[in-house]
Design a protein around this motif. Structure first.
Motif, PDB file in Angstrom:
ATOM      1  N   VAL A 128       0.844  -1.196   0.000  1.00 52.44           N
ATOM      2  CA  VAL A 128       0.000   0.000   0.000  1.00 52.44           C
ATOM      3  C   VAL A 128       0.880   1.247   0.000  1.00 52.44           C
ATOM      4  O   VAL A 128       1.756   1.417   0.851  1.00 52.44           O
ATOM      5  N   GLY A 129       0.672   2.117  -0.969  1.00 53.80           N
ATOM      6  CA  GLY A 129       1.454   3.346  -1.069  1.00 53.80           C
ATOM      7  C   GLY A 129       2.793   3.184  -1.770  1.00 53.80           C
ATOM      8  O   GLY A 129       3.521   4.167  -1.928  1.00 53.80           O
ATOM      9  N   CYS A 130       3.129   1.959  -2.200  1.00 51.17           N
ATOM     10  CA  CYS A 130       4.425   1.732  -2.861  1.00 51.17           C
ATOM     11  C   CYS A 130       4.308   1.959  -4.370  1.00 51.17           C
ATOM     12  O   CYS A 130       4.614   1.074  -5.176  1.00 51.17           O
ATOM     13  N   HIS A 131       3.829   3.094  -4.754  1.00 52.61           N
ATOM     14  CA  HIS A 131       3.738   3.453  -6.164  1.00 52.61           C
ATOM     15  C   HIS A 131       3.895   4.967  -6.286  1.00 52.61           C
ATOM     16  O   HIS A 131       3.816   5.687  -5.296  1.00 52.61           O
TER      17      HIS A 131
ATOM     18  N   GLY B 223       7.041   1.369 -13.692  1.00 51.79           N
ATOM     19  CA  GLY B 223       6.629   0.066 -14.202  1.00 51.79           C
ATOM     20  C   GLY B 223       5.736  -0.727 -13.274  1.00 51.79           C
ATOM     21  O   GLY B 223       5.373  -1.867 -13.590  1.00 51.79           O
ATOM     22  N   THR B 224       5.347  -0.162 -12.130  1.00 53.72           N
ATOM     23  CA  THR B 224       4.459  -0.854 -11.200  1.00 53.72           C
ATOM     24  C   THR B 224       3.052  -0.920 -11.777  1.00 53.72           C
ATOM     25  O   THR B 224       2.490   0.112 -12.167  1.00 53.72           O
ATOM     26  N   VAL B 225       2.480  -2.099 -11.837  1.00 54.84           N
ATOM     27  CA  VAL B 225       1.121  -2.264 -12.354  1.00 54.84           C
ATOM     28  C   VAL B 225       0.137  -1.753 -11.317  1.00 54.84           C
ATOM     29  O   VAL B 225       0.108  -2.220 -10.173  1.00 54.84           O
ATOM     30  N   LEU B 226      -0.693  -0.789 -11.705  1.00 50.26           N
ATOM     31  CA  LEU B 226      -1.642  -0.172 -10.781  1.00 50.26           C
ATOM     32  C   LEU B 226      -3.026  -0.798 -10.866  1.00 50.26           C
ATOM     33  O   LEU B 226      -3.670  -1.046  -9.851  1.00 50.26           O
TER      34      LEU B 226
ATOM     35  N   GLY C 103     -13.169 -16.494 -28.363  1.00 55.37           N
ATOM     36  CA  GLY C 103     -13.371 -16.176 -29.774  1.00 55.37           C
ATOM     37  C   GLY C 103     -13.890 -14.781 -30.050  1.00 55.37           C
ATOM     38  O   GLY C 103     -13.974 -14.383 -31.216  1.00 55.37           O
ATOM     39  N   LYS C 104     -14.228 -14.013 -29.012  1.00 48.57           N
ATOM     40  CA  LYS C 104     -14.763 -12.667 -29.199  1.00 48.57           C
ATOM     41  C   LYS C 104     -13.751 -11.627 -28.708  1.00 48.57           C
ATOM     42  O   LYS C 104     -13.044 -11.863 -27.736  1.00 48.57           O
ATOM     43  N   GLN C 105     -13.733 -10.491 -29.384  1.00 46.90           N
ATOM     44  CA  GLN C 105     -12.760  -9.455 -29.051  1.00 46.90           C
ATOM     45  C   GLN C 105     -13.198  -8.640 -27.844  1.00 46.90           C
ATOM     46  O   GLN C 105     -14.316  -8.140 -27.789  1.00 46.90           O
ATOM     47  N   HIS C 106     -12.288  -8.524 -26.865  1.00 45.87           N
ATOM     48  CA  HIS C 106     -12.491  -7.690 -25.687  1.00 45.87           C
ATOM     49  C   HIS C 106     -11.279  -6.771 -25.543  1.00 45.87           C
ATOM     50  O   HIS C 106     -10.325  -6.857 -26.317  1.00 45.87           O
ATOM     51  N   TYR C 107     -11.325  -5.937 -24.510  1.00 42.36           N
ATOM     52  CA  TYR C 107     -10.257  -4.966 -24.299  1.00 42.36           C
ATOM     53  C   TYR C 107      -9.780  -5.039 -22.853  1.00 42.36           C
ATOM     54  O   TYR C 107     -10.585  -5.034 -21.926  1.00 42.36           O
ATOM     55  N   LEU C 108      -8.486  -5.116 -22.706  1.00 45.12           N
ATOM     56  CA  LEU C 108      -7.871  -5.103 -21.383  1.00 45.12           C
ATOM     57  C   LEU C 108      -7.184  -3.760 -21.185  1.00 45.12           C
ATOM     58  O   LEU C 108      -6.216  -3.434 -21.873  1.00 45.12           O
ATOM     59  N   TRP C 109      -7.714  -2.958 -20.258  1.00 44.79           N
ATOM     60  CA  TRP C 109      -7.142  -1.653 -19.929  1.00 44.79           C
ATOM     61  C   TRP C 109      -6.170  -1.849 -18.774  1.00 44.79           C
ATOM     62  O   TRP C 109      -6.514  -2.421 -17.738  1.00 44.79           O
ATOM     63  N   ARG C 110      -4.937  -1.337 -18.938  1.00 44.62           N
ATOM     64  CA  ARG C 110      -3.916  -1.485 -17.914  1.00 44.62           C
ATOM     65  C   ARG C 110      -3.263  -0.134 -17.633  1.00 44.62           C
ATOM     66  O   ARG C 110      -3.095   0.673 -18.544  1.00 44.62           O
ATOM     67  N   ALA C 111      -2.943   0.075 -16.365  1.00 47.23           N
ATOM     68  CA  ALA C 111      -2.286   1.317 -15.951  1.00 47.23           C
ATOM     69  C   ALA C 111      -1.044   0.979 -15.144  1.00 47.23           C
ATOM     70  O   ALA C 111      -1.076   0.090 -14.278  1.00 47.23           O
ATOM     71  N   ILE C 112       0.054   1.683 -15.433  1.00 51.47           N
ATOM     72  CA  ILE C 112       1.290   1.530 -14.674  1.00 51.47           C
ATOM     73  C   ILE C 112       1.804   2.917 -14.309  1.00 51.47           C
ATOM     74  O   ILE C 112       1.414   3.916 -14.915  1.00 51.47           O
ATOM     75  N   ASP C 113       2.679   2.987 -13.312  1.00 50.47           N
ATOM     76  CA  ASP C 113       3.335   4.258 -13.027  1.00 50.47           C
ATOM     77  C   ASP C 113       4.645   4.328 -13.806  1.00 50.47           C
ATOM     78  O   ASP C 113       4.980   3.413 -14.564  1.00 50.47           O
ATOM     79  N   HIS C 114       5.394   5.404 -13.649  1.00 50.60           N
ATOM     80  CA  HIS C 114       6.601   5.589 -14.466  1.00 50.60           C
ATOM     81  C   HIS C 114       7.708   4.611 -14.105  1.00 50.60           C
ATOM     82  O   HIS C 114       8.675   4.464 -14.852  1.00 50.60           O
TER      83      HIS C 114
END
Length: 232
Positions: free
Chosen positions: A70-73, A102-105, A89-100
């Motif tokens: 917690v708070g390590c970003h 490289g930590t995955v948020l 078989g169907k197209q979906h979208y994966l939204w991803r956010a990282i900080d500068h």
């Protein structure tokens, strides 16, 4: 673990269960490849047993890691991007956010790539991690519309090559996607990306920025913390 012993009614050693879950989530391995690796070490388990283990214990381990981190970003600059994912078989979208760093948020799966989907992702991101100084995205108009609604358009950056860090972070997911032969449902995709992000953050170090001695110490400490966090 902070709760009662989750391994109480399992005949298999907790160390083996934790090792199998770590192998499967941390590395781009299939269930059968993890089974073969354990067999090489003299541990005879079925790949379906490993599937049950990661479904059962993966969320518990990820929860412990999130509480520790917690708070390590950083809230200086966030990179947000979306990738196309085939689900059954169907197209979906994966939204991803990282900080500068490289930590995955955050990771969110949606069926569309419109303003509403971008708004869902950004609201979830802001509610959990606060507000950043900059939000870097590509030139998809959905981001601009969503940020205007959130009154954060003055922090929006879409410069060329500025979002390369986010594009590169998708490589880890793409390797996992190939190893798993894609996903069968939105729920399984959302679950796995959340678990993978937490465990990836725990073991991820800036290898190219650290000296070899420091990197070895950080890597060893990550394993020690993993054993402590997943202790029964």
């Amino acid at each position: 673990m902070t709760q009662r012993n989750p391994f109480k009614y399992f005949k298999t050693s907790p160390e083996i269960i934790k090792l199998a879950v770590m192998y499967y989530v941390r590395f781009p391995l299939s269930l059968r490849q993890v089974e073969d690796i354990l067999h090489e070490r003299g541990i005879d388990v079925c790949h379906e047993t490993i599937r049950f283990w990661w479904n059962r214990f993966g969320p518990l381990f990820a929860k412990e890691i999130k509480q520790k981190r917690v708070g390590c970003h950083s809230n200086w600059r966030w990179h947000v991007d979306e990738v196309f994912v085939k689900v059954n078989g169907k197209q979906h979208y994966l939204w991803r956010a990282i900080d500068h760093e490289g930590t995955v948020l955050e990771s969110v799966v949606t069926k569309r790539r419109d303003r509403r989907a971008a708004l869902k992702m950004l609201r979830k991101l802001l509610s959990k991690h606060g507000s950043p100084h900059e939000i870097v995205t590509d030139k998809l108009r959905s981001y601009g519309a969503a940020l205007r609604e959130l009154k954060l358009q003055n922090r929006h950056e879409t410069g060329q090559y500025q979002n390369n860090q986010s594009e590169n972070s998708h490589l880890h997911f793409r390797r996992r996607e190939r190893a798993m032969c894609r996903f069968r449902s939105m729920g399984s995709l959302q679950k796995f990306t959340s678990l993978h992000g937490s465990i990836f953050n725990h073991f991820s170090h800036q290898r190219h920025l650290e000296k070899r001695k420091n990197f070895k110490q950080l890597r060893a400490q990550s394993l020690i913390d993993w054993r402590r966090l997943t202790m029964a």
